[in-house]
Scaffold this active site. Structure first.
Site, PDB file in Angstrom:
ATOM      1  NE  ARG A  89      -2.875   0.419   3.404  1.00  0.00           N
ATOM      2  CZ  ARG A  89      -2.146   0.757   4.481  1.00  0.00           C
ATOM      3  NH1 ARG A  89      -1.451   1.874   4.481  1.00  0.00           N
ATOM      4  NH2 ARG A  89      -2.102  -0.020   5.530  1.00  0.00           N
ATOM      5  CE1 TYR A 141     -17.569   9.110 -17.410  1.00  0.00           C
ATOM      6  CE2 TYR A 141     -16.047   9.537 -15.611  1.00  0.00           C
ATOM      7  CZ  TYR A 141     -16.984   8.730 -16.231  1.00  0.00           C
ATOM      8  OH  TYR A 141     -17.327   7.537 -15.664  1.00  0.00           O
ATOM      9  CG  ASP A 215      -9.827  14.143 -17.330  1.00  0.00           C
ATOM     10  OD1 ASP A 215      -9.075  13.440 -18.035  1.00  0.00           O
ATOM     11  OD2 ASP A 215     -10.924  13.737 -16.901  1.00  0.00           O
ATOM     12  CE  LYS A 240     -12.297   5.874 -20.337  1.00  0.00           C
ATOM     13  NZ  LYS A 240     -12.199   6.047 -18.900  1.00  0.00           N
TER      14      LYS A 240
HETATM   15  C1  LIG Z   1     -12.519  12.241 -19.480  1.00  0.00           C
HETATM   16  C2  LIG Z   1     -12.548  11.172 -18.416  1.00  0.00           C
HETATM   17  N1  LIG Z   1     -11.926  11.398 -17.247  1.00  0.00           N
HETATM   18  C3  LIG Z   1     -11.912  10.473 -16.275  1.00  0.00           C
HETATM   19  C4  LIG Z   1     -12.551   9.263 -16.422  1.00  0.00           C
HETATM   20  C5  LIG Z   1     -12.539   8.304 -15.282  1.00  0.00           C
HETATM   21  O1  LIG Z   1     -11.712   7.214 -15.527  1.00  0.00           O
HETATM   22  P1  LIG Z   1     -11.940   5.759 -14.887  1.00  0.00           P
HETATM   23  O2  LIG Z   1     -13.096   5.156 -15.569  1.00  0.00           O
HETATM   24  O3  LIG Z   1     -10.642   5.073 -15.130  1.00  0.00           O
HETATM   25  O4  LIG Z   1     -12.238   5.968 -13.453  1.00  0.00           O
HETATM   26  C6  LIG Z   1     -13.208   8.987 -17.619  1.00  0.00           C
HETATM   27  C7  LIG Z   1     -13.924   7.709 -17.881  1.00  0.00           C
HETATM   28  O5  LIG Z   1     -14.263   6.940 -17.077  1.00  0.00           O
HETATM   29  C8  LIG Z   1     -13.220   9.974 -18.631  1.00  0.00           C
HETATM   30  O6  LIG Z   1     -13.863   9.791 -19.780  1.00  0.00           O
HETATM   31  N1  LIG Z   2     -21.371   3.281 -15.270  1.00  0.00           N
HETATM   32  C1  LIG Z   2     -20.178   4.073 -15.362  1.00  0.00           C
HETATM   33  C2  LIG Z   2     -20.002   4.598 -16.753  1.00  0.00           C
HETATM   34  C3  LIG Z   2     -18.566   4.786 -17.071  1.00  0.00           C
HETATM   35  S1  LIG Z   2     -18.284   5.798 -18.483  1.00  0.00           S
HETATM   36  C4  LIG Z   2     -16.599   5.481 -18.869  1.00  0.00           C
HETATM   37  C5  LIG Z   2     -15.913   6.484 -19.728  1.00  0.00           C
HETATM   38  N2  LIG Z   2     -15.432   7.602 -18.980  1.00  0.00           N
HETATM   39  C6  LIG Z   2     -16.692   7.008 -20.886  1.00  0.00           C
HETATM   40  O1  LIG Z   2     -16.781   8.234 -21.076  1.00  0.00           O
HETATM   41  O2  LIG Z   2     -17.161   6.194 -21.674  1.00  0.00           O
HETATM   42  C7  LIG Z   2     -20.296   5.231 -14.387  1.00  0.00           C
HETATM   43  O3  LIG Z   2     -21.396   5.524 -13.956  1.00  0.00           O
HETATM   44  O4  LIG Z   2     -19.286   5.814 -14.028  1.00  0.00           O
END
Ligand SMILES: Cc1ncc(COP(=O)(O)O)c(C=O)c1O
Ligand SMILES: N[C@@H](CCSC[C@H](N)C(=O)O)C(=O)O
Length: 446
Positions: A89, A141, A215, A240
């Site tokens: 950790r 997002y 981000d 991603k």
């Molecule tokens: C622009 C963006 N930032 C952050 C995240 C969060 O990443 P994670 O799904 O790995 O938690 C996502 C998608 O989930 C995203 O599309």
């Molecule tokens: N059920 C998830 C959806 C994740 S979306 C993942 C990614 N960032 C995208 O834009 O496709 C949630 O509620 O977080």
């Protein structure tokens, strides 16, 4: 010509051989490796595509790939410690190797790897205190929006959602209470571009303590280095592009300020959200192919964006000259990425297109080797309520395409078939065009 070996018992070390040791294969003079404590430790010496691949594991067997140190605890030489690692950790050799590699490719002095992109934002936002203000975008997002709403409702943090494509709007809400300015570019899913350098400048002018956080998930370090553009913190979802195969969840944070790095490391150790050894290994493996994947994904995305636009759809993609912020995007990024969105003018038609696609998987996420199709309002952004989506002008019919590395003609064939099957296009003698295309060829949004 002989070069000195590390044991000092090789051929005599001449000035010429010393000089040769600092030349790369193309004869470029290399700066000496920075000492680990130098503020420039972790900075790049080669082109990014090379640095992505080039690592030294320095393990006893000279392994070419970092071993997975699948151990929770580490033996010490005495009761007061003695080993660099004590408990995973707090730190793990596989994760450390990955973090040093990420710092280098993100142009940072320190990177931290955690369990997801949202985990990364959680670590960053734990720097906030009640009463602090956060300025962020009105197209974000869905998960980011959800975490910020939680902080607003439960932690006494004030969150301003403004149009971050307009620097004056950001300036209007900046004050000495602003603790963070959180930016996403291109925005997900409306693909709006944010002027990182201009916002960083104005934020720091008005409040030198405000942290500008970017981000970078939609571009990855292959296409953009926000720390070089004035940001204080960059984070991204390693789920991603960085890992690229949708086989792990990961998040990465990078900074140049050692104090900030220490504070966030404290949170990671205190809360236990550091990336596991196995996922650190997989992320490290994924990063090595980022350049080649991104190149192919972008080329495919460009072809698909042009294909849709040429058939009358309103397409949002920064690789298209029709993107209203095309020049701004190319002033901050080295490529357009592989996420694009388009509208059909009708939610039911969009639904039929998504469901008719075969090669394009109906999935959230992006940045992976296989192509995905989704309706953000029902999927990735469903956590933003319908009223807020409407206020933020997010079209319910918007379709997001996340382009992979498949053969682009196969992708276009499959999309064409889905468009025809869904009744989204009218067949003519010359081929087909979007059903709702207006006089200048763009589909009017719903
Ligand atoms: C622009 C963006 N930032 C952050 C995240 C969060 O990443 P994670 O799904 O790995 O938690 C996502 C998608 O989930 C995203 O599309
Ligand atoms: N059920 C998830 C959806 C994740 S979306 C993942 C990614 N960032 C995208 O834009 O496709 C949630 O509620 O977080």
């Amino acid at each position: 010509m002989a070069t000195p070996n590390s044991h000092g018992n090789g051929p005599a070390v001449t000035a010429a051989s010393k000089a040769l040791a600092r030349l790369d294969l193309d004869g470029h003079d290399l700066p000496p490796s920075p000492a680990p404590s130098s503020p420039h430790a972790g900075r790049r010496r080669y082109a990014l595509a090379t640095e992505l691949v080039y690592t030294e594991t320095k393990d006893q067997y000279g392994s070419s790939s970092i071993p997975i140190y699948q151990s929770a605890t580490f033996k010490q030489t005495s009761s007061s410690g003695g080993n660099e690692y004590d408990y995973t950790r707090s730190g793990n050799p596989t994760r450390t190797h990955l973090e040093r590699h990420l710092a280098k490719i993100m142009n940072a002095t320190r990177a931290l790897a955690v369990g997801s992109g949202m985990g990364a934002l959680d670590v960053i936002t734990r720097l906030l205190r009640p009463g602090d203000e956060v300025i962020t975008g009105d197209d974000l997002y869905g998960g980011t929006n959800r975490l910020l709403t939680y902080l607003k409702n439960n932690q006494g943090v004030v969150v301003h959602h403004v149009d971050t494509t307009n620097v004056d709007r950001v300036r209007e809400v900046l004050s000495n209470k602003t603790a963070m300015v959180l930016l996403e570019t291109p925005t997900n899913p409306l693909i709006k571009i944010v002027d990182i350098p201009a916002i960083a400048r104005v934020s720091h002018e008005i409040n030198s303590k405000a942290l500008v956080i970017v981000d970078n998930t939609m571009l990855s370090p292959m296409l953009c280095n926000p720390l070089d553009l004035g940001a204080d913190v960059v984070y991204e979802s390693g789920t991603k592009y960085l890992s690229g195969h949708h086989d792990i969840m990961a998040g990465v944070i990078a900074v140049n300020d050692p104090e900030l790095g220490d504070k966030m490391y404290f949170t990671i150790n205190a809360t236990g959200c550091g990336l596991s050894p196995n996922d650190s290994f997989l992320l490290m493996r994924g990063v090595k192919t980022l350049a080649i994947r991104m190149e192919k994904q972008q080329t495919n995305a460009q072809r698909i964006a042009e294909f849709l636009e040429s058939h009358g759809f309103k397409v949002r993609y920064p690789g298209l000259k029709s993107h209203p912020q095309y020049d701004l995007h190319w002033s901050i990024a080295r490529g357009a990425g592989a996420v694009l969105s388009f509208e059909t003018g009708d939610v039911a038609v969009s639904e039929r297109i998504v469901e008719a696609a075969r090669l394009w998987g109906i999935s959230v996420s992006f940045g992976c080797v296989n192509s995905l199709i989704s309706m953000p309002c029902r999927m990735s952004h469903a956590s933003i309520d319908a009223k807020t989506r409407q206020e933020r002008q997010m079209p319910e019919d918007i379709i997001r395409l996340c382009v992979g590395i498949e053969d682009v003609d196969d992708l276009i064939d499959d999309l064409s078939r889905a468009l025809i099957q869904a009744g989204a296009v009218a067949l003519t003698l010359d081929g087909f065009h979007a059903n709702d295309a207006d006089v200048d060829g763009a589909v009017s949004s719903a």
